[in-house]
Scaffold this motif. Sequence first.
Motif, PDB file in Angstrom:
ATOM      1  N   ILE A  19      29.676 -34.311  23.679  1.00  0.00           N
ATOM      2  CA  ILE A  19      28.842 -34.543  22.501  1.00  0.00           C
ATOM      3  C   ILE A  19      29.504 -33.877  21.286  1.00  0.00           C
ATOM      4  CG2 ILE A  19      26.678 -34.714  23.803  1.00  0.00           C
ATOM      5  CD1 ILE A  19      26.128 -31.771  23.096  1.00  0.00           C
ATOM      6  N   ASN A  20      28.870 -33.994  20.120  1.00  0.00           N
ATOM      7  CA  ASN A  20      29.331 -33.277  18.934  1.00  0.00           C
ATOM      8  C   ASN A  20      28.205 -32.367  18.433  1.00  0.00           C
ATOM      9  OD1 ASN A  20      27.574 -35.060  17.608  1.00  0.00           O
ATOM     10  ND2 ASN A  20      29.219 -36.463  17.046  1.00  0.00           N
ATOM     11  N   PRO A  21      28.490 -31.475  17.489  1.00  0.00           N
ATOM     12  CA  PRO A  21      27.476 -30.528  17.019  1.00  0.00           C
ATOM     13  C   PRO A  21      26.161 -31.144  16.542  1.00  0.00           C
ATOM     14  CG  PRO A  21      29.625 -29.768  16.330  1.00  0.00           C
ATOM     15  CD  PRO A  21      29.829 -31.131  16.949  1.00  0.00           C
ATOM     16  N   PRO A  22      26.169 -32.250  15.772  1.00  0.00           N
ATOM     17  CA  PRO A  22      24.885 -32.840  15.366  1.00  0.00           C
ATOM     18  C   PRO A  22      24.023 -33.284  16.558  1.00  0.00           C
ATOM     19  CG  PRO A  22      26.647 -33.695  13.983  1.00  0.00           C
ATOM     20  CD  PRO A  22      27.306 -32.951  15.110  1.00  0.00           C
ATOM     21  N   THR A  23      24.664 -33.815  17.602  1.00  0.00           N
ATOM     22  CA  THR A  23      23.911 -34.203  18.799  1.00  0.00           C
ATOM     23  C   THR A  23      23.361 -32.975  19.487  1.00  0.00           C
ATOM     24  OG1 THR A  23      25.325 -36.150  19.124  1.00  0.00           O
ATOM     25  CG2 THR A  23      24.066 -35.393  21.030  1.00  0.00           C
ATOM     26  N   SER A  24      24.196 -31.939  19.605  1.00  0.00           N
ATOM     27  CA  SER A  24      23.766 -30.691  20.239  1.00  0.00           C
ATOM     28  C   SER A  24      22.563 -30.089  19.517  1.00  0.00           C
ATOM     29  CB  SER A  24      24.922 -29.682  20.244  1.00  0.00           C
ATOM     30  OG  SER A  24      24.527 -28.453  20.803  1.00  0.00           O
ATOM     31  N   ALA A  25      22.590 -30.149  18.177  1.00  0.00           N
ATOM     32  CA  ALA A  25      21.507 -29.571  17.372  1.00  0.00           C
ATOM     33  C   ALA A  25      20.189 -30.307  17.573  1.00  0.00           C
ATOM     34  CB  ALA A  25      21.891 -29.593  15.894  1.00  0.00           C
ATOM     35  N   GLY A  26      20.254 -31.560  18.006  1.00  0.00           N
ATOM     36  CA  GLY A  26      19.038 -32.344  18.189  1.00  0.00           C
ATOM     37  C   GLY A  26      18.452 -32.265  19.585  1.00  0.00           C
TER      38      GLY A  26
ATOM     39  N   SER B 264      15.301 -35.595  27.958  1.00  0.00           N
ATOM     40  CA  SER B 264      15.904 -36.300  26.833  1.00  0.00           C
ATOM     41  C   SER B 264      16.567 -37.598  27.268  1.00  0.00           C
ATOM     42  CB  SER B 264      16.957 -35.405  26.156  1.00  0.00           C
ATOM     43  OG  SER B 264      16.395 -34.179  25.724  1.00  0.00           O
ATOM     44  N   THR B 265      16.726 -38.492  26.289  1.00  0.00           N
ATOM     45  CA  THR B 265      17.470 -39.733  26.509  1.00  0.00           C
ATOM     46  C   THR B 265      18.687 -39.736  25.603  1.00  0.00           C
ATOM     47  OG1 THR B 265      15.537 -41.045  27.150  1.00  0.00           O
ATOM     48  CG2 THR B 265      17.434 -42.257  26.302  1.00  0.00           C
ATOM     49  N   LEU B 266      19.841 -39.998  26.188  1.00  0.00           N
ATOM     50  CA  LEU B 266      21.085 -40.097  25.426  1.00  0.00           C
ATOM     51  C   LEU B 266      21.583 -41.533  25.467  1.00  0.00           C
ATOM     52  CD1 LEU B 266      23.034 -36.959  26.737  1.00  0.00           C
ATOM     53  CD2 LEU B 266      21.970 -37.209  24.484  1.00  0.00           C
ATOM     54  N   TYR B 267      22.110 -41.993  24.346  1.00  0.00           N
ATOM     55  CA  TYR B 267      22.777 -43.296  24.292  1.00  0.00           C
ATOM     56  C   TYR B 267      24.253 -43.011  24.531  1.00  0.00           C
ATOM     57  CZ  TYR B 267      18.416 -45.053  22.483  1.00  0.00           C
ATOM     58  OH  TYR B 267      17.093 -45.385  22.347  1.00  0.00           O
ATOM     59  N   THR B 268      24.800 -43.595  25.582  1.00  0.00           N
ATOM     60  CA  THR B 268      26.118 -43.186  26.037  1.00  0.00           C
ATOM     61  C   THR B 268      27.160 -44.296  25.981  1.00  0.00           C
ATOM     62  OG1 THR B 268      25.486 -43.676  28.324  1.00  0.00           O
ATOM     63  CG2 THR B 268      25.184 -41.410  27.557  1.00  0.00           C
ATOM     64  N   SER B 269      28.414 -43.857  25.956  1.00  0.00           N
ATOM     65  CA  SER B 269      29.560 -44.759  26.031  1.00  0.00           C
ATOM     66  C   SER B 269      30.486 -44.205  27.102  1.00  0.00           C
ATOM     67  CB  SER B 269      30.280 -44.822  24.678  1.00  0.00           C
ATOM     68  OG  SER B 269      31.395 -45.697  24.742  1.00  0.00           O
ATOM     69  N   LEU B 270      30.818 -45.032  28.089  1.00  0.00           N
ATOM     70  CA  LEU B 270      31.693 -44.613  29.181  1.00  0.00           C
ATOM     71  C   LEU B 270      33.128 -45.019  28.865  1.00  0.00           C
ATOM     72  CD1 LEU B 270      31.993 -43.450  32.073  1.00  0.00           C
ATOM     73  CD2 LEU B 270      31.635 -45.778  32.919  1.00  0.00           C
ATOM     74  N   VAL B 271      34.017 -44.030  28.820  1.00  0.00           N
ATOM     75  CA  VAL B 271      35.428 -44.292  28.563  1.00  0.00           C
ATOM     76  C   VAL B 271      36.184 -44.165  29.882  1.00  0.00           C
ATOM     77  CG1 VAL B 271      37.506 -43.521  27.353  1.00  0.00           C
ATOM     78  CG2 VAL B 271      35.297 -43.520  26.170  1.00  0.00           C
ATOM     79  N   VAL B 272      36.818 -45.254  30.293  1.00  0.00           N
ATOM     80  CA  VAL B 272      37.516 -45.301  31.575  1.00  0.00           C
ATOM     81  C   VAL B 272      39.012 -45.144  31.358  1.00  0.00           C
ATOM     82  CG1 VAL B 272      37.952 -46.684  33.637  1.00  0.00           C
ATOM     83  CG2 VAL B 272      35.750 -46.861  32.469  1.00  0.00           C
ATOM     84  N   ARG B 273      39.592 -44.189  32.051  1.00  0.00           N
ATOM     85  CA  ARG B 273      41.043 -43.998  32.047  1.00  0.00           C
ATOM     86  C   ARG B 273      41.519 -44.001  33.503  1.00  0.00           C
ATOM     87  NH1 ARG B 273      40.397 -45.253  27.591  1.00  0.00           N
ATOM     88  NH2 ARG B 273      40.796 -44.121  25.661  1.00  0.00           N
TER      89      ARG B 273
END
Length: 204
Positions: free
Chosen positions: A30-37, A44-53
């Motif tokens: 995550i990033n700081p703005p997400t952490s602050a919320g 909680s519910t997070l909207y996620t993106s899965l990055v496959v390598r």
Amino acid sequence: MISTVTGTIRSLSLDKLVIEVGGVGLSVLINPPTSAGLTLGSQSTLYTSLVVREDSLTLFGFLTEEVRNLFELVQTVSGVGPKVALSIMGALTPEDLARAISQEDTSAIERVPGIGKKGAQRMILELKGKLSDLSSGATYKGHQPPWREQLLSALVSLGFSPKESDSAISYVVNDLHGNDQDPANMELSELLKLALASGKSSRG
């Protein structure tokens, strides 16, 4: 495809969290703005993106669907990977980014760690017209039709980079238009088959 995750926040820092879903703890960047919320111990519910390598599966999480979609969109810019995209989402609101793109304000984008002047100019060039002209308080929805956003998300979840996905979709759209077909009237599964065929051939 993992588009949303709902569970209890078990660990929380500025750049990472662990969310427990069905007894399993998922690590999410995550990033700081997400952490602050978010609050430790909360549901909680997070909207996620899965990055496959080849050697990893990484989940990136956001508080809203709009920011998650924008995170995926900025990765279609040459040279912008998920880590830089995460920094962009942390440094600029969707409204700020849309304004910087529309006004060609490179200095605003240069404030993002990892983005220099050339990177800012490239973002403006490649994202021009792909973002709504957002007024204060508006939410990012993008100008792209829903089917294109769904197709992009599906391809990314299957291991294609956002840049590769965007190129494959553009190829399919041009091909369909050449045959007087409208992708908006087609099933997502059929569009996905065409995009996968295009993406694999372009990969060689």
